[in-house]
Design a protein around this motif. Structure first.
Motif, PDB file in Angstrom:
ATOM      1  N   UNK A 158      -7.722   9.115  -2.957  1.00  0.00           N
ATOM      2  CA  UNK A 158      -6.614   8.265  -2.495  1.00  0.00           C
ATOM      3  C   UNK A 158      -6.970   6.779  -2.520  1.00  0.00           C
ATOM      4  N   UNK A 159      -8.139   6.434  -1.962  1.00  0.00           N
ATOM      5  CA  UNK A 159      -8.478   5.005  -1.895  1.00  0.00           C
ATOM      6  C   UNK A 159      -8.568   4.368  -3.285  1.00  0.00           C
ATOM      7  N   UNK A 160      -9.269   4.993  -4.256  1.00  0.00           N
ATOM      8  CA  UNK A 160      -9.294   4.360  -5.581  1.00  0.00           C
ATOM      9  C   UNK A 160      -7.910   4.188  -6.192  1.00  0.00           C
ATOM     10  N   UNK A 161      -7.032   5.177  -5.984  1.00  0.00           N
ATOM     11  CA  UNK A 161      -5.693   5.075  -6.571  1.00  0.00           C
ATOM     12  C   UNK A 161      -4.812   4.065  -5.834  1.00  0.00           C
ATOM     13  N   UNK A 162      -5.205   3.696  -4.614  1.00  0.00           N
ATOM     14  CA  UNK A 162      -4.387   2.772  -3.824  1.00  0.00           C
ATOM     15  C   UNK A 162      -4.835   1.329  -4.001  1.00  0.00           C
ATOM     16  N   UNK A 163      -5.949   1.143  -4.747  1.00  0.00           N
ATOM     17  CA  UNK A 163      -6.537  -0.195  -4.852  1.00  0.00           C
ATOM     18  C   UNK A 163      -5.551  -1.292  -5.257  1.00  0.00           C
ATOM     19  N   UNK A 164      -4.675  -1.061  -6.243  1.00  0.00           N
ATOM     20  CA  UNK A 164      -3.747  -2.146  -6.610  1.00  0.00           C
ATOM     21  C   UNK A 164      -2.895  -2.603  -5.425  1.00  0.00           C
ATOM     22  N   UNK A 165      -2.386  -1.644  -4.651  1.00  0.00           N
ATOM     23  CA  UNK A 165      -1.595  -1.997  -3.465  1.00  0.00           C
ATOM     24  C   UNK A 165      -2.410  -2.789  -2.468  1.00  0.00           C
ATOM     25  N   UNK A 166      -3.665  -2.354  -2.281  1.00  0.00           N
ATOM     26  CA  UNK A 166      -4.544  -3.067  -1.354  1.00  0.00           C
ATOM     27  C   UNK A 166      -4.739  -4.508  -1.826  1.00  0.00           C
ATOM     28  N   UNK A 167      -4.907  -4.670  -3.143  1.00  0.00           N
ATOM     29  CA  UNK A 167      -5.130  -6.011  -3.690  1.00  0.00           C
ATOM     30  C   UNK A 167      -3.913  -6.909  -3.456  1.00  0.00           C
ATOM     31  N   UNK A 184       0.844  -1.200   0.000  1.00  0.00           N
ATOM     32  CA  UNK A 184       0.000   0.000   0.000  1.00  0.00           C
ATOM     33  C   UNK A 184       0.879   1.250   0.000  1.00  0.00           C
ATOM     34  N   UNK A 185       1.947   1.224   0.812  1.00  0.00           N
ATOM     35  CA  UNK A 185       2.881   2.352   0.852  1.00  0.00           C
ATOM     36  C   UNK A 185       3.501   2.562  -0.532  1.00  0.00           C
ATOM     37  N   UNK A 186       3.887   1.463  -1.154  1.00  0.00           N
ATOM     38  CA  UNK A 186       4.509   1.516  -2.477  1.00  0.00           C
ATOM     39  C   UNK A 186       3.586   2.185  -3.505  1.00  0.00           C
TER      40      UNK A 186
END
Lengths: 287, 278
Positions: A206-215, A176-178
């Motif tokens: 922020x949350x939509x743009x962080x989705x790949x990291x979350x996945x 997520x940080x990445x």
């Protein structure tokens, strides 16, 4: 010869040959063998080649299997929820609230160092906290919250999930940080200029743009928890079971065919889960 | 500078709690390993002593701790070197598409997500069914590689995604052979990340438990030894061992980080090494 070396397929395979060899011998062949052995028959002291569905029939016919699989999903889901919330918050703090890059790297390292130390030691280190006379109980008693020590802190589902969160939150923080660090800051400024509040920026930008990291974090946490057998055994004091423990118990009894059948069902479950998660993200693009 | 918003202080407190959560338990067993002779597994401390450390060095009844420590280090170094070499080669190869690269990529992901007990079980079965002895240097080594190689490769993919190809093109234009390009241009640029790959290779192997469980054979590695102790040792000697291995891990991590810093600094100071490749 020279022409052969200019063919990109040939050079490619020459360079990945050690990798391919390791994966073939220590990953593909073992999986194939587990599939084969899952159809074998076991006696008390040996395993006999055969082709019968008995192991699977027994597995799917037993109510224990369903309870244990359900328990495994329960652990995975609860751990996922906690690690996601904690991991996201930590990554968000490091990315958007720490202003100097040196501090960002330093605090990030502080978070990742435990990842490089022993998991078993980190599990053991909960004993003085959670035990009957442990720190948690004595603190709560001295505050007057409790009259007598509670027993369910150590050797319970609570302890299992606590240990999972303790061990695996890092796997959420790092991806997520990445991803967050690569968010273009001008997008956030634009949102602010357009009048978005802090919460709106968080939720809509922020949350939509962080989705790949979350996945990616989700994939790590879910597979680690679903495949675990040692944390559940140790932290529940052998009182709870997940699929991994089912397999390791069979192995301990030398019931390799039935262990293999369970392992194959577990593998299929994990791969299906990952397959679903991978539909939402292209891992290679996100590294 | 803008003043800090209130959320900064709340999140700082959250972060501090998180760090406490991460390190608190380890620090606690660090303190408790200095427990006095009559003390138990929890507080209160009954005096302060080095008794349990002495105990660890003297008593061999619990098993072969020092032998397992040596084996873990040897295995860690073997895995580390292999991981670095194989990951670099793999990373270089994956920059171009080749037939079957997609399948190989999915195999790497499979190795990463497969429950470790399957690797342990499968490799154990493979060796026993083909009449080979399981041993930490053969089956144990291979089983651990299925865990460290994917990590190494993911790091290499990340490195090469950010790699500026114009350096290589410049080298090629100046007449460098493919091997010279890799040796004098690519490798020096990616060297600091290789320290990271090495750190992953060593520590993941040094701490690995599940994949070595059925593949180490009759000689235990350190995590297996510690696991064995948890079932039959109920004295702070367990904490003493935990404290020592954690200190050792921290030492290794510190050494790698110092090395990474040093190589970054050297790179910054040396600037260009143009012309030295002749």
């Amino acid at each position: 010869m020279k022409k052969l070396l200019e063919n990109r397929n040939v050079t490619g395979w020459l360079m990945v040959s050690p990798l391919a060899a390791v994966l073939l011998v220590f990953l593909v062949m073992p999986i194939i063998l587990i599939i084969i052995v899952s159809f074998w028959r076991a006696t008390e002291f040996s395993i006999i080649p055969a082709f019968e569905w008995d192991n699977y029939a027994f597995l799917f016919g037993s109510p224990v299997t369903y309870t244990v699989f359900l328990n495994t999903f329960k652990y995975a889901f609860i751990t996922w929820a906690f690690t996601l919330v904690i991991g996201f918050t930590v990554a968000y703090y490091l990315t958007f609230h720490i202003r100097s890059q040196t501090w960002q790297i330093a605090l990030f390292l502080l978070c990742t160092i435990p990842f490089w130390t022993s998991n078993i030691i980190r599990m053991i280190s909960w004993i003085p906290f959670l035990g009957r006379n442990g720190i948690a109980n004595s603190t709560l008693m001295s505050w007057g919250v409790l009259d007598e020590p509670v027993e369910w802190l150590l050797f319970s589902d609570f302890a299992v999930i606590l240990a999972f969160v303790h061990l695996y939150t890092l796997f959420m923080v790092v991806p997520i940080f990445n991803t967050m660090m690569r968010i273009d800051r001008s997008l956030i400024e634009a949102a602010r200029d357009a009048g978005a509040s802090g919460v709106q920026i968080l939720w809509n930008v922020i949350i939509p743009l962080t989705k790949p990291g979350i996945m990616i974090g989700t994939i790590f946490v879910v597979t680690l928890v679903m495949g675990d057998f040692i944390t559940v055994r140790f932290m529940s004091g052998s009182q709870s079971a997940n699929v991994g423990r089912l397999i390791s118990n069979d192995i301990a009894l030398l019931q390799y065919p039935s262990a293999s059948a369970t392992a194959i069902v577990l593998l299929a479950t994990v791969l299906i889960t990952i397959g679903i998660l991978l539909r939402f993200v292209d891992i290679r693009k996100e590294l | 500078m803008e003043p800090r918003p209130r959320s900064f202080y709340i999140l700082s407190a959250f972060f501090a709690l998180f760090v406490l959560f991460l390190y608190g338990p380890t620090l606690t067993i660090g303190i408790l390993s200095f427990q006095g002779e009559g003390g138990g597994l929890t507080f209160p401390m009954r005096g302060v002593s080095l008794y349990w450390f002495y105990d660890l060095f003297e008593q061999q009844a619990v098993g072969d701790i020092w032998g397992s420590f040596r084996r873990s280090i040897a295995l860690g170094l073997m895995v580390m070197v292999t991981t670095v070499v194989v990951s670099v080669m793999g990373g270089l190869a994956f920059r171009k598409k080749f037939a079957g690269s997609g399948i190989l990529f999915y195999l790497i992901i499979t190795a990463l997500v497969i429950p470790s007990i399957l690797v342990s079980l499968g490799v154990g079965l493979l060796f026993s069914q083909s009449g080979l002895n399981v041993h930490w240097t053969s089956s144990g080594f291979g089983a651990q590689l299925t865990w460290t190689l994917p990590f190494g490769l993911l790091i290499m993919f990340a490195v090469f995604n950010r790699f500026d190809k114009s350096f290589e093109e410049a080298a090629r234009d100046l007449g460098a052979s493919p091997w010279q390009t890799i040796r004098y241009v690519v490798l020096p640029i990616i060297a600091p990340s290789l320290i990271g790959v090495a750190l992953f290779g060593f520590t993941l192997s040094y701490d690995e438990f599940a994949r070595t469980l059925l593949t180490a054979g009759s000689y235990n590695t350190l995590p297996l030894e510690i696991y064995g102790m948890t079932t039959n040792v109920t004295s702070p000697v367990l904490y003493a061992l935990g404290t020592l291995t954690t200190l050792f891990s921290l030492l290794i991590i510190g050494a790698f980080l110092a090395l990474a810093r040093l190589s970054n600094r050297r790179k910054a100071r040396a600037g260009s090494d143009a012309g030295k490749a002749v």
